[in-house]
Enzyme design. Sequence first.
Site, PDB file in Angstrom:
ATOM      1  N   TYR A 139      -6.103 -13.705   4.842  1.00  0.00           N
ATOM      2  CA  TYR A 139      -7.142 -14.069   5.815  1.00  0.00           C
ATOM      3  C   TYR A 139      -7.988 -15.264   5.377  1.00  0.00           C
ATOM      4  O   TYR A 139      -8.729 -15.822   6.178  1.00  0.00           O
ATOM      5  CB  TYR A 139      -8.049 -12.867   6.105  1.00  0.00           C
ATOM      6  CG  TYR A 139      -7.454 -11.935   7.130  1.00  0.00           C
ATOM      7  CD1 TYR A 139      -6.359 -11.137   6.813  1.00  0.00           C
ATOM      8  CD2 TYR A 139      -7.970 -11.860   8.421  1.00  0.00           C
ATOM      9  CE1 TYR A 139      -5.802 -10.288   7.756  1.00  0.00           C
ATOM     10  CE2 TYR A 139      -7.421 -11.012   9.365  1.00  0.00           C
ATOM     11  CZ  TYR A 139      -6.343 -10.229   9.029  1.00  0.00           C
ATOM     12  OH  TYR A 139      -5.789  -9.391   9.973  1.00  0.00           O
ATOM     13  N   LYS A 196       2.276  -3.690  -1.528  1.00  0.00           N
ATOM     14  CA  LYS A 196       3.695  -4.033  -1.437  1.00  0.00           C
ATOM     15  C   LYS A 196       4.061  -4.690  -2.766  1.00  0.00           C
ATOM     16  O   LYS A 196       4.622  -5.781  -2.828  1.00  0.00           O
ATOM     17  CB  LYS A 196       3.906  -4.961  -0.233  1.00  0.00           C
ATOM     18  CG  LYS A 196       5.352  -5.243   0.106  1.00  0.00           C
ATOM     19  CD  LYS A 196       6.139  -4.023   0.575  1.00  0.00           C
ATOM     20  CE  LYS A 196       7.620  -4.350   0.645  1.00  0.00           C
ATOM     21  NZ  LYS A 196       8.464  -3.161   0.808  1.00  0.00           N
ATOM     22  N   ASP A 229       5.174   0.046   3.606  1.00  0.00           N
ATOM     23  CA  ASP A 229       6.222   0.429   4.571  1.00  0.00           C
ATOM     24  C   ASP A 229       6.391   1.947   4.600  1.00  0.00           C
ATOM     25  O   ASP A 229       6.440   2.572   5.662  1.00  0.00           O
ATOM     26  CB  ASP A 229       7.548  -0.300   4.277  1.00  0.00           C
ATOM     27  CG  ASP A 229       7.960  -0.285   2.813  1.00  0.00           C
ATOM     28  OD1 ASP A 229       7.166   0.174   1.960  1.00  0.00           O
ATOM     29  OD2 ASP A 229       9.085  -0.729   2.506  1.00  0.00           O
ATOM     30  N   ASP A 253      -5.471  -4.273   8.300  1.00  0.00           N
ATOM     31  CA  ASP A 253      -5.478  -4.592   9.735  1.00  0.00           C
ATOM     32  C   ASP A 253      -4.344  -3.856  10.440  1.00  0.00           C
ATOM     33  O   ASP A 253      -4.542  -3.204  11.465  1.00  0.00           O
ATOM     34  CB  ASP A 253      -5.320  -6.110   9.920  1.00  0.00           C
ATOM     35  CG  ASP A 253      -5.269  -6.486  11.389  1.00  0.00           C
ATOM     36  OD1 ASP A 253      -6.132  -6.011  12.147  1.00  0.00           O
ATOM     37  OD2 ASP A 253      -4.358  -7.235  11.779  1.00  0.00           O
ATOM     38  N   ASP A 257      -4.360  -0.241  13.246  1.00  0.00           N
ATOM     39  CA  ASP A 257      -3.884  -0.163  14.635  1.00  0.00           C
ATOM     40  C   ASP A 257      -2.898   1.005  14.758  1.00  0.00           C
ATOM     41  O   ASP A 257      -2.931   1.763  15.731  1.00  0.00           O
ATOM     42  CB  ASP A 257      -3.198  -1.466  15.083  1.00  0.00           C
ATOM     43  CG  ASP A 257      -4.135  -2.386  15.877  1.00  0.00           C
ATOM     44  OD1 ASP A 257      -5.326  -2.473  15.506  1.00  0.00           O
ATOM     45  OD2 ASP A 257      -3.688  -3.026  16.847  1.00  0.00           O
TER      46      ASP A 257
END
Length: 359
Positions: A139, A196, A229, A253, A257
């Site tokens: 970001y 990750k 994941d 982020d 969702d």
Amino acid sequence: MDHKKQTKKRIAVLPGDGIGKEVIPQAVKVIQASGAEVGFTEFDWGADRYLRDQTTVPPDGFAMLARDFDAILVGAFGDPRVKTNIHAKEILLGMRFKMDLYANIRPVRLLNAALCPLKGVEPKDVDFVVVRENTEGVYTDAGGVFKQGTADEIAIQEDINTRKGVERIIRYAFEYCEQHVKLDGSPRNKVLMCDKSNAMTHAGGLWQRVFKEVSAEYPKITAQHMYVDALCMQMVHSPRQFDVIVTNNMFGDIITDLAAGLQGGLGMAASGNIHPGRTSMFEPVHGSAPLIAGKDMANPFGAILTAAMMLRHLGFTKEADKIEAAVLEAVRLKKTTQDIGGGLGTTEAGEWVAKRVAS
Ligand code: NAD
Ligand code: IPM
Ligand code: MN
């Protein structure tokens, strides 16, 4: 005048764009109904203003917010007329970055089994919180493009992770875990770091090392790790296992969702952008939803639950409790917008909650 010395807390209200302009007035109405001693000042920062006079953030805007207000209540930014999304970047990410609101707290709670798309999942199975790093990562938008428009074009998007930034957000997650209980009153006791690091070894390595160090300071809290994941699959498969999740800006982020889906959709998800001791900012997780904007269809509960979160942060515990209880009741009685199965418009749903809160 130093407003912070007054007992009445001062709230800056930035409805922003699209459905932000519809849901925030409902949240303000509900706060007023709660009787919380607060005063509101509204700002027109957003796409309309930008298209009118090219202003995104007025000069010293962030300093003014930090100096004159105890908290900021935000709707959403994003408008199809502003293709670059520059105003959203400068206002929303500007507040997060320039006011150093490093902890993005996104509670994930299922208020009623009927809202969850998964079968057999009940409110007790979905009660976790995502602690999202809010000032670093991809970001920062560091990078660049070279040989643009040619067959040799190169685009670089850097993922910036600082020792300080990683440590403070991981520590925040452990402190949060220690200080908060679940809705049923049982203690929180697990912090899971999501990354990750199997592919992104440099940044992941830093997060791994810092997580190991900081978790050692909290022996009563179980420290866990999951790749992002795998976490996505687990969140859908067995959400009950989660308690406090800490992760970077981008993964935070995305997974919030996904997590909003467990709660009944984006219209139900609340968030706070926090720097302890400083003026912090509260916004629903959803965006400006241009397709449903202006139709009195948007679910105001994400914004209203965000208002409750803000009041709790400011010390208005009773008022926040009342608001959360009223939303719970509205959901139970289907006094809601269509997205979660009711038949009310945005304003009617907001008014129902406000009346309930005032009674
Ligand atoms: P969005 O959250 O605006 O909408 C995604 C989907 O969820 C849409 O189908 C929408 O109708 C639905 N939805 C969202 N909020 C709802 C609500 N309160 N009630 C009922 N349905 C709701 O995400 P998007 O479509 O990807 O983005 C639209 C714009 O908003 C973009 O410009 C994006 O950059 C911006 N955005 C801003 C913020 C923010 O300011 N905090 C957050 C996310 C997206
Ligand atoms: C959010 C939004 C923002 C983000 C966008 C509008 C930049 O999706 O608050 O979740 O990615 O943080
Ligand atoms: Mn988002």
